[in-house]
Design an enzyme around this catalytic site. Structure first.
Site, PDB file in Angstrom:
ATOM      1  N   ARG A   2      44.279 -33.799  42.480  1.00 54.60           N
ATOM      2  CA  ARG A   2      44.797 -35.183  42.688  1.00 54.60           C
ATOM      3  C   ARG A   2      45.453 -35.897  41.595  1.00 54.60           C
ATOM      4  NH1 ARG A   2      39.802 -34.634  44.855  1.00 54.60           N
ATOM      5  NH2 ARG A   2      38.656 -34.983  42.794  1.00 54.60           N
TER       6      ARG A   2
ATOM      7  N   GLU B 241      29.288 -29.888  34.826  1.00 50.74           N
ATOM      8  CA  GLU B 241      27.764 -30.367  35.018  1.00 50.74           C
ATOM      9  C   GLU B 241      26.636 -29.143  34.943  1.00 50.74           C
ATOM     10  OE1 GLU B 241      24.949 -33.465  37.518  1.00 50.74           O
ATOM     11  OE2 GLU B 241      27.241 -33.054  38.105  1.00 50.74           O
TER      12      GLU B 241
END
Length: 175
Positions: A58, A95
């Site tokens: 994006r 993560e």
């Protein structure tokens, strides 16, 4: 119109407890997209910015529009193995584990002023990796710009601690 109103929230995506902030609705709204790009560009209008570096994927959309507005070149920062020429790469924390991003070795010349762009700043792992790549090539990271900040995850603060001014347009609490 508030920019936050143009961003769709999808609960429990990609896993339970996550509120996914989807900018495709903002991108599809011509007025909101134009406003977001104008607001990201505003502090540097009239400045000499050589390159805008956008983080896959994006960041390519938003970064391309920002580069156009600033009359700057655009540099893609991609996941490892996607760029066709000689590259420099860096591993960064996710993560759960590590990933790698890379940039063409000749994409930024020493001393060039660069703005880093992506849609969202969360933990800052990818953005910090991108800053490291730009600096390795000798670029000066003038700022990092994001439409969305998730301040509870601390990424914007980490970039600030690394000496990178951060510009965000909308903040959402939580993850």
């Amino acid at each position: 119109m508030q920019l936050a109103d143009a961003i769709r929230t999808i609960p429990d995506h990609p896993k339970p407890g996550i509120m996914f902030r989807d900018i495709t609705t903002l991108l599809g709204d011509a007025r909101a997209f134009r406003r977001a790009v104008d607001e990201l560009v505003q502090p540097w209008a009239g400045s000499k910015i050589d390159k805008v570096a956008g983080i896959e994927a994006r960041g390519f959309i938003v970064g391309g529009a920002v580069a156009h507005q600033l009359s700057a070149g655009f540099v893609p920062i991609r996941k490892k193995g996607k760029l066709p020429h000689d590259t420099v790469s860096v591993a960064y924390s996710l993560e759960y584990g590590l990933d790698e991003i890379e940039i063409h070795r000749d994409a930024i010349a020493p001393g060039e002023k660069v703005i880093l762009v992506d849609d969202l700043i969360a933990t800052g792992g990818t953005a910090l990796g991108a800053v490291e790549l730009i600096r390795r090539l000798g670029g000066e990271v003038v700022a990092a710009c994001f439409i969305i900040d998730l301040p509870d995850l601390g990424g914007a603060a980490r970039l600030g601690d690394a000496g990178v001014p951060v510009r965000t347009l909308v903040s959402f609490s939580g993850h």
